[in-house]
Design an enzyme around this catalytic site. Structure first.
Site, PDB file in Angstrom:
ATOM      1  N   GLU A 203     -37.972 -35.967  29.772  1.00  0.00           N
ATOM      2  CA  GLU A 203     -37.917 -34.540  30.125  1.00  0.00           C
ATOM      3  C   GLU A 203     -37.512 -33.702  28.905  1.00  0.00           C
ATOM      4  O   GLU A 203     -38.084 -32.643  28.638  1.00  0.00           O
ATOM      5  CB  GLU A 203     -36.906 -34.307  31.261  1.00  0.00           C
TER       6      GLU A 203
ATOM      7  N   ARG B   1     -33.971 -31.085  47.030  1.00  0.00           N
ATOM      8  CA  ARG B   1     -34.625 -30.766  45.767  1.00  0.00           C
ATOM      9  C   ARG B   1     -35.097 -32.008  44.997  1.00  0.00           C
ATOM     10  O   ARG B   1     -35.381 -31.947  43.821  1.00  0.00           O
ATOM     11  CB  ARG B   1     -33.649 -29.996  44.876  1.00  0.00           C
TER      12      ARG B   1
ATOM     13  N   ARG C 175     -24.056 -23.289  45.403  1.00  0.00           N
ATOM     14  CA  ARG C 175     -25.004 -22.901  46.461  1.00  0.00           C
ATOM     15  C   ARG C 175     -24.336 -22.022  47.501  1.00  0.00           C
ATOM     16  O   ARG C 175     -24.990 -21.227  48.158  1.00  0.00           O
ATOM     17  CB  ARG C 175     -25.633 -24.153  47.088  1.00  0.00           C
TER      18      ARG C 175
ATOM     19  N   LYS D 155     -27.539 -31.568  32.802  1.00  0.00           N
ATOM     20  CA  LYS D 155     -26.766 -30.979  33.889  1.00  0.00           C
ATOM     21  C   LYS D 155     -26.797 -31.882  35.106  1.00  0.00           C
ATOM     22  O   LYS D 155     -27.873 -32.350  35.464  1.00  0.00           O
ATOM     23  CB  LYS D 155     -27.379 -29.621  34.230  1.00  0.00           C
TER      24      LYS D 155
ATOM     25  N   LYS E 197     -32.118 -31.929  34.475  1.00  0.00           N
ATOM     26  CA  LYS E 197     -31.304 -31.408  35.572  1.00  0.00           C
ATOM     27  C   LYS E 197     -31.449 -32.348  36.755  1.00  0.00           C
ATOM     28  O   LYS E 197     -32.537 -32.559  37.265  1.00  0.00           O
ATOM     29  CB  LYS E 197     -31.769 -30.008  35.938  1.00  0.00           C
TER      30      LYS E 197
END
Ligand code: PBG
Length: 339
Positions: free
Chosen positions: A242, A226, A214, A257, A204
């Protein structure tokens, strides 16, 4: 040497249909829903026409319709009634998502219910985990806090467990904390939920394509960003690490994503791993299509233009290697694919 006539294979529609390699099906798609407390509400979202925040009663009505269209799987996001610093509403037995799962499982047959497991819709600061202030100012002013990875794991496990107890089929951890899949798998197994699966938001990215989402959750981070947990868009090898890590930790399905600016990641992931792969066609990808189709000069052919655009986008994501696509277009696509 004669001319190689590849056009023979594109000669007319029946020949083209015969040779199609990537066929999009409604069964490939997962439709996201946003749920709020209250009754009989259906709030629209400015930048995402056709997407709403539903109260549970209206959610059920919409799901009946979605089921009739052939939708097979949904992804639930809850919006807290009262946010706090620790996101405590996220794991209440009678939290919004937990109630919604029970209502859906009681009323709707044969629907795969997946739930987003994260804190950003529940915390006042908008971050995806537990934030601890830094005592010493060792970082720049804007980074005067840390996102506590391991404390967050405990909370994510609690959220996942509460969704599972309510009856969801898959939990989808999206906080990008290290070890989140492992922590959740252990919590579920320990409590006898060996059959609830994990759809991991594995790769992500810290993306600008989450803007409209958001707005829906009112989850814009109140300080900083983030980037210390979501991935850097300039990297790709890291995405494979990951994903590999999440597979080792027990993910049943992995995800990339966003989708469109990351088709190379989808492709590489599919080449490298043989595990079901999902891609998230995120909110701004949806909003861009809507904004273009809304232009006055497209009025007459709006549906046709939108249909062709969306089918090309989703087919492209599938062709790159996604087995499943999470998309806000799913209901419309269901209608188009029928003809
Ligand atoms: C949060 C989460 C985000 C999305 C799904 N889960 C956004 C974020 O990180 O702020 C984005 C989905 C979309 O844009 O459609 N954990």
């Amino acid at each position: 040497m004669p001319i190689i006539r590849l056009r023979r294979l594109r000669k007319n529609n029946s020949v083209r249909e015969l040779l199609v390699q990537t066929r999009l099906s409604i069964k490939d798609l997962i439709l996201p829903y946003f749920i709020i407390e209250g009754r009989n509400k259906k709030q629209d979202i400015k930048s995402m026409p056709g997407v709403f925040r539903f109260t549970i009663d209206n959610l059920l009505k919409d799901l009946e319709e979605a089921k009739k269209l052939g939708i097979n799987a949904i992804l639930l996001f809850g919006i807290a009634q009262r946010k706090d610093f620790l996101g405590k509403e996220a794991y209440l037995e009678n939290g919004i998502v937990q109630k919604a799962i029970r209502a859906i499982k009681k009323q709707i047959k044969d629907l795969v219910v997946i739930t987003d497991v994260c804190l950003c819709g529940y915390t006042t600061h908008g971050h995806c985990g537990i934030v601890t202030p830094q005592k010493r100012k060792i970082f720049a002013k804007t980074q005067n806090f840390i996102l506590d990875n391991d404390k967050t794991l405990e909370i994510l496990s609690k959220i996942a467990l509460s969704h599972t107890e309510a009856g969801c089929d898959f939990v989808a951890p999206s906080a990008m904390m290290d070890g989140q899949v492992k922590a959740i798998r252990q919590a579920l197994d320990k409590n006898g939920f060996q059959n609830t699966g994990i759809l991991a938001y594995s790769a992500k990215y810290a993306s600008n394509f989450y803007g409209p989402f958001r707005e829906v959750l009112d989850s814009r981070p109140q300080f900083s960003d983030r980037k210390s947990y979501q991935m850097d868009c300039r990297n790709s090898d890291e995405a494979l690490r990951e994903i590999e890590q999440d597979i080792q930790e027990g993910a049943d399905i992995v995800m990339v994503k966003p989708a469109l600016a990351y088709l190379d990641i989808i492709y590489r992931a599919k080449q490298k791993f043989n595990i079901p792969l999902a891609a998230y066609n995120v909110s701004a990808e949806f909003a861009m299509v809507k904004a273009y189709c809304k232009k006055p000069e497209n009025r007459e052919q709006r549906t046709e233009i939108e249909k062709n655009l969306v089918l090309e986008i989703l087919t492209g994501i599938k062709r790159a290697g996604a087995d499943l696509i999470i998309t806000y277009h799913a209901k419309e696509v269901a209608k188009w694919l029928r003809h």
